[in-house]
Design a protein around this motif. Structure first.
Motif, PDB file in Angstrom:
ATOM      1  N   LEU A 195       0.880  -1.257  -0.035  1.00  0.00           N
ATOM      2  CA  LEU A 195       0.076  -0.064  -0.008  1.00  0.00           C
ATOM      3  C   LEU A 195       0.779   1.392   0.091  1.00  0.00           C
ATOM      4  O   LEU A 195       0.524   2.349  -0.823  1.00  0.00           O
ATOM      5  CB  LEU A 195      -0.972  -0.166   1.227  1.00  0.00           C
ATOM      6  N   ALA A 196       2.043   1.182   0.686  1.00  0.00           N
ATOM      7  CA  ALA A 196       2.905   2.181   0.738  1.00  0.00           C
ATOM      8  C   ALA A 196       3.447   2.742  -0.682  1.00  0.00           C
ATOM      9  O   ALA A 196       3.534   3.720  -1.119  1.00  0.00           O
ATOM     10  CB  ALA A 196       3.997   2.340   1.855  1.00  0.00           C
ATOM     11  N   GLN A 197       3.656   1.595  -1.360  1.00  0.00           N
ATOM     12  CA  GLN A 197       4.456   1.623  -2.611  1.00  0.00           C
ATOM     13  C   GLN A 197       3.323   2.119  -3.626  1.00  0.00           C
ATOM     14  O   GLN A 197       3.692   3.072  -4.392  1.00  0.00           O
ATOM     15  CB  GLN A 197       4.942   0.505  -2.978  1.00  0.00           C
ATOM     16  N   PHE A 198       2.118   1.760  -3.536  1.00  0.00           N
ATOM     17  CA  PHE A 198       1.175   2.035  -4.547  1.00  0.00           C
ATOM     18  C   PHE A 198       0.836   3.654  -4.237  1.00  0.00           C
ATOM     19  O   PHE A 198       0.780   4.558  -4.940  1.00  0.00           O
ATOM     20  CB  PHE A 198      -0.181   1.433  -4.206  1.00  0.00           C
ATOM     21  N   GLU A 199       0.761   4.069  -3.050  1.00  0.00           N
ATOM     22  CA  GLU A 199       0.393   5.354  -2.514  1.00  0.00           C
ATOM     23  C   GLU A 199       1.495   6.474  -3.157  1.00  0.00           C
ATOM     24  O   GLU A 199       1.541   7.387  -3.558  1.00  0.00           O
ATOM     25  CB  GLU A 199       0.369   5.849  -1.071  1.00  0.00           C
ATOM     26  N   GLN A 200       2.712   5.891  -3.164  1.00  0.00           N
ATOM     27  CA  GLN A 200       4.030   6.662  -3.556  1.00  0.00           C
ATOM     28  C   GLN A 200       3.910   6.981  -4.983  1.00  0.00           C
ATOM     29  O   GLN A 200       3.897   8.073  -5.383  1.00  0.00           O
ATOM     30  CB  GLN A 200       5.271   5.928  -3.199  1.00  0.00           C
ATOM     31  N   PHE A 201       3.543   5.810  -5.939  1.00  0.00           N
ATOM     32  CA  PHE A 201       3.788   6.001  -7.472  1.00  0.00           C
ATOM     33  C   PHE A 201       2.414   6.675  -7.768  1.00  0.00           C
ATOM     34  O   PHE A 201       2.321   7.505  -8.921  1.00  0.00           O
ATOM     35  CB  PHE A 201       3.696   4.745  -8.256  1.00  0.00           C
ATOM     36  N   THR A 202       1.378   6.730  -6.992  1.00  0.00           N
ATOM     37  CA  THR A 202      -0.072   7.084  -7.396  1.00  0.00           C
ATOM     38  C   THR A 202       0.207   8.844  -6.994  1.00  0.00           C
ATOM     39  O   THR A 202      -0.317   9.416  -7.870  1.00  0.00           O
ATOM     40  CB  THR A 202      -1.140   6.691  -6.459  1.00  0.00           C
ATOM     41  N   ALA A 203       1.160   9.185  -5.874  1.00  0.00           N
ATOM     42  CA  ALA A 203       0.917  10.583  -5.563  1.00  0.00           C
ATOM     43  C   ALA A 203       1.907  11.083  -6.712  1.00  0.00           C
ATOM     44  O   ALA A 203       1.639  12.231  -7.191  1.00  0.00           O
ATOM     45  CB  ALA A 203       1.734  10.740  -4.230  1.00  0.00           C
ATOM     46  N   LEU A 204       2.910  10.641  -7.121  1.00  0.00           N
ATOM     47  CA  LEU A 204       3.780  11.040  -8.230  1.00  0.00           C
ATOM     48  C   LEU A 204       3.116  11.281  -9.518  1.00  0.00           C
ATOM     49  O   LEU A 204       3.215  12.173 -10.300  1.00  0.00           O
ATOM     50  CB  LEU A 204       4.980  10.263  -8.410  1.00  0.00           C
ATOM     51  N   GLN A 205       2.230  10.164  -9.854  1.00  0.00           N
ATOM     52  CA  GLN A 205       1.430  10.495 -11.073  1.00  0.00           C
ATOM     53  C   GLN A 205       0.533  11.652 -11.029  1.00  0.00           C
ATOM     54  O   GLN A 205       0.576  12.253 -12.221  1.00  0.00           O
ATOM     55  CB  GLN A 205       0.594   9.206 -11.492  1.00  0.00           C
ATOM     56  N   ILE A 206      -0.289  11.708  -9.897  1.00  0.00           N
ATOM     57  CA  ILE A 206      -1.012  12.862  -9.609  1.00  0.00           C
ATOM     58  C   ILE A 206      -0.381  14.335  -9.973  1.00  0.00           C
ATOM     59  O   ILE A 206      -0.741  15.300 -10.413  1.00  0.00           O
ATOM     60  CB  ILE A 206      -2.071  12.988  -8.788  1.00  0.00           C
ATOM     61  N   GLN A 207       1.018  14.275  -9.425  1.00  0.00           N
ATOM     62  CA  GLN A 207       1.646  15.526  -9.125  1.00  0.00           C
ATOM     63  C   GLN A 207       2.107  15.735 -10.872  1.00  0.00           C
ATOM     64  O   GLN A 207       1.997  16.821 -11.158  1.00  0.00           O
ATOM     65  CB  GLN A 207       3.132  15.003  -8.532  1.00  0.00           C
ATOM     66  N   VAL A 208       2.369  14.746 -11.491  1.00  0.00           N
ATOM     67  CA  VAL A 208       2.961  15.080 -12.717  1.00  0.00           C
ATOM     68  C   VAL A 208       1.937  15.407 -13.869  1.00  0.00           C
ATOM     69  O   VAL A 208       1.879  16.397 -14.340  1.00  0.00           O
ATOM     70  CB  VAL A 208       3.778  13.785 -13.244  1.00  0.00           C
ATOM     71  N   MET A 209       0.813  14.648 -13.590  1.00  0.00           N
ATOM     72  CA  MET A 209      -0.363  14.738 -14.713  1.00  0.00           C
ATOM     73  C   MET A 209      -1.337  16.098 -13.937  1.00  0.00           C
ATOM     74  O   MET A 209      -2.232  16.645 -14.916  1.00  0.00           O
ATOM     75  CB  MET A 209      -1.302  13.732 -14.538  1.00  0.00           C
ATOM     76  N   GLY A 210      -1.250  16.560 -12.981  1.00  0.00           N
ATOM     77  CA  GLY A 210      -2.083  17.491 -12.368  1.00  0.00           C
ATOM     78  C   GLY A 210      -3.509  17.193 -11.563  1.00  0.00           C
ATOM     79  O   GLY A 210      -4.153  17.853 -10.893  1.00  0.00           O
ATOM     80  N   ASP A 211      -3.924  15.993 -11.857  1.00  0.00           N
ATOM     81  CA  ASP A 211      -5.353  15.471 -11.365  1.00  0.00           C
ATOM     82  C   ASP A 211      -5.434  14.171 -11.759  1.00  0.00           C
ATOM     83  O   ASP A 211      -4.589  13.407 -12.423  1.00  0.00           O
ATOM     84  CB  ASP A 211      -6.316  16.229 -11.835  1.00  0.00           C
TER      85      ASP A 211
END
Length: 221
Positions: A195-211
């Motif tokens: 879960l920690a790893q999924f949260e990490q890459f998800t947060a990065l994707q949202i940061q890069v894409m904006g939403d």
């Protein structure tokens, strides 16, 4: 568009599907099955898995049906206000883009097996599943018991599902978006780390894409 999916002996691998269509304005009902699927840019022959197709009017009369193209069917429905298309689909390929049925699970990519009419693809589509009562359903579509609802055929095509009594479910949130992880079968995964790893890459994707394009997302394993 309304679909009903059931099965008898799961070891036969046959999904029994009924599509009900309003045909009051039609003399010929044109049905298609996609040769495409999300994420795969090549033609596929899903129609090869369809068996025993028949068209029945609301009075119970069998209607003429022909197949002018490999993934297309025409039903002569003059005078019929509603037609039911009954067919079997052989579901015995367990990979990301196909469908699979056995005694412990039902895994369906709806784009494999649900016929559509081209002029109604943007209308709501409903799928009713007749499955064991102890099965949970992992799917991004709206659920009401065993009824799944999509806003269009396109949403239906983007929403594979797993139904089983052996589903492990976990969830997390990032930036107000909710994410689900569904795992079928026994496993010894360290879910806290995962879960920690999924949260990490998800947060990065949202940061890069904006939403993120949808309020919730489902990962199926």
């Amino acid at each position: 568009m309304k679909y009903f999916i059931t099965y008898d002996n799961p070891l036969r691998r046959l999904l029994e599907i009924t599509l009900t269509v309003d045909t009051r304005q039609l003399s010929v009902l044109e049905l298609k099955l996609p040769i495409w699927r999300p994420g795969r840019y090549e033609a596929a022959n899903y129609a090869k898995n369809i068996q025993k197709i028949a068209a029945i009017s609301e009075q119970g009369h069998e209607l003429p049906i022909r197949k002018p193209k490999p993934s297309q069917w025409h039903v002569e429905c003059e005078g019929a206000s509603e037609v039911s298309i009954d067919y079997s689909y052989y579901a015995h390929e367990m990979d990301a883009g196909n469908s699979f049925l056995d005694k412990g699970m039902v895994y369906i990519n709806f784009i494999n097996c649900l016929l559509y009419t081209e002029d109604r693809m943007n209308e709501p589509h409903e799928v009713t599943l007749e499955i064991p009562n102890d099965y949970s359903i992992a799917c991004s579509l709206k659920q009401d018991g065993h009824l799944l609802t999509a806003s269009s055929y396109y949403e239906l095509a983007d929403s594979p599902m797993i139904a089983s009594s052996s589903l492990d479910h976990h969830a997390y949130e990032v930036e107000g978006y909710k994410f689900h992880i569904w795992i079928h079968g026994k496993h010894d995964l360290d879910m806290e780390t995962l879960l920690a790893q999924f949260e990490q890459f998800t947060a990065l994707q949202i940061q890069v894409m904006g939403d993120f394009p949808v309020p919730e997302n489902h990962f199926l394993f």
